[in-house]
Scaffold this motif. Structure first.
Motif, short mmCIF file in Angstrom:
data_model
loop_
_atom_site.label_atom_id
_atom_site.label_comp_id
_atom_site.label_asym_id
_atom_site.label_seq_id
_atom_site.Cartn_x
_atom_site.Cartn_y
_atom_site.Cartn_z
N GLY A 280 6.60 -33.03 -38.09
CA GLY A 280 7.43 -31.86 -37.81
C GLY A 280 8.03 -31.90 -36.42
N GLY A 281 8.72 -30.83 -36.08
CA GLY A 281 9.42 -30.75 -34.80
C GLY A 281 8.53 -30.26 -33.67
N HIS A 282 9.14 -30.18 -32.49
CA HIS A 282 8.43 -29.70 -31.31
C HIS A 282 8.06 -28.23 -31.49
CE1 HIS A 282 10.39 -33.32 -30.02
NE2 HIS A 282 9.80 -33.27 -28.85
N ARG A 283 6.93 -27.82 -30.89
CA ARG A 283 6.45 -26.45 -31.00
C ARG A 283 6.20 -25.87 -29.62
NH1 ARG A 283 1.99 -27.52 -35.69
NH2 ARG A 283 3.44 -28.19 -37.30
N HIS A 284 6.67 -24.65 -29.39
CA HIS A 284 6.51 -23.97 -28.10
C HIS A 284 5.33 -23.01 -28.16
CE1 HIS A 284 10.68 -25.32 -28.22
NE2 HIS A 284 10.60 -25.36 -26.90
N VAL A 285 4.37 -23.16 -27.24
CA VAL A 285 3.16 -22.34 -27.20
C VAL A 285 3.51 -20.93 -26.72
CG1 VAL A 285 0.87 -22.06 -26.16
CG2 VAL A 285 1.69 -24.34 -26.77
N THR A 286 3.16 -19.91 -27.53
CA THR A 286 3.40 -18.52 -27.14
C THR A 286 2.11 -17.76 -26.88
OG1 THR A 286 3.52 -17.84 -29.46
CG2 THR A 286 5.60 -18.36 -28.36
N GLN A 287 0.98 -18.26 -27.38
CA GLN A 287 -0.31 -17.64 -27.12
C GLN A 287 -1.38 -18.72 -27.16
OE1 GLN A 287 -1.49 -14.51 -29.78
NE2 GLN A 287 -3.05 -13.78 -28.39
N HIS A 288 -2.36 -18.60 -26.24
CA HIS A 288 -3.41 -19.60 -26.11
C HIS A 288 -4.68 -18.89 -25.68
CE1 HIS A 288 -5.58 -22.54 -23.48
NE2 HIS A 288 -5.39 -23.30 -24.53
N ARG A 289 -5.75 -19.05 -26.44
CA ARG A 289 -7.01 -18.43 -26.05
C ARG A 289 -8.19 -19.24 -26.60
NH1 ARG A 289 -5.06 -15.67 -30.36
NH2 ARG A 289 -6.49 -15.27 -32.06
N VAL A 290 -9.35 -19.04 -25.97
CA VAL A 290 -10.59 -19.67 -26.43
C VAL A 290 -11.39 -18.58 -27.13
CG1 VAL A 290 -12.69 -20.85 -25.72
CG2 VAL A 290 -10.55 -21.29 -24.52
N GLN A 291 -11.93 -18.88 -28.30
CA GLN A 291 -12.67 -17.86 -29.05
C GLN A 291 -13.86 -18.46 -29.77
OE1 GLN A 291 -9.55 -16.44 -31.69
NE2 GLN A 291 -10.35 -17.65 -33.38
N GLY A 292 -14.84 -17.62 -30.07
CA GLY A 292 -15.96 -18.01 -30.91
C GLY A 292 -17.19 -18.45 -30.14
#
Length: 78
Positions: free
Chosen positions: A24-36
């Protein structure tokens, strides 16, 4: 403007990073978090609103970064 490709781990992602997936194409990060309790990195991309992708924290990912040496106008230096 030129671009460079760099390998980072999922935990090192930042908002605005451009991820180059295997398919697939390039993807722009809009949210990033560590969980669990067993931490995973939850990432949302602009290209797939509302969908969350989970990665192990140490998973290597390719990101695209601007190449400062080719993006400066002629005659200018850093």
């Amino acid at each position: 403007m030129g671009y460079l490709v760099r390998t980072i781990t999922a935990i090192q992602l930042r908002l605005g990073d451009v991820v180059i997936p295997d398919t697939g194409g390039h993807r722009h990060v809009t949210q990033h978090r560590v969980q669990g309790a067993h931490p995973v990195v939850a990432v949302q991309y602009a290209e797939t609103p509302g969908a969350t992708t989970l990665y192990p924290p140490t998973m290597p990912l390719l990101i695209e970064i601007p190449d400062a040496t080719t993006s400066l106008p002629a005659g200018r230096s850093l």
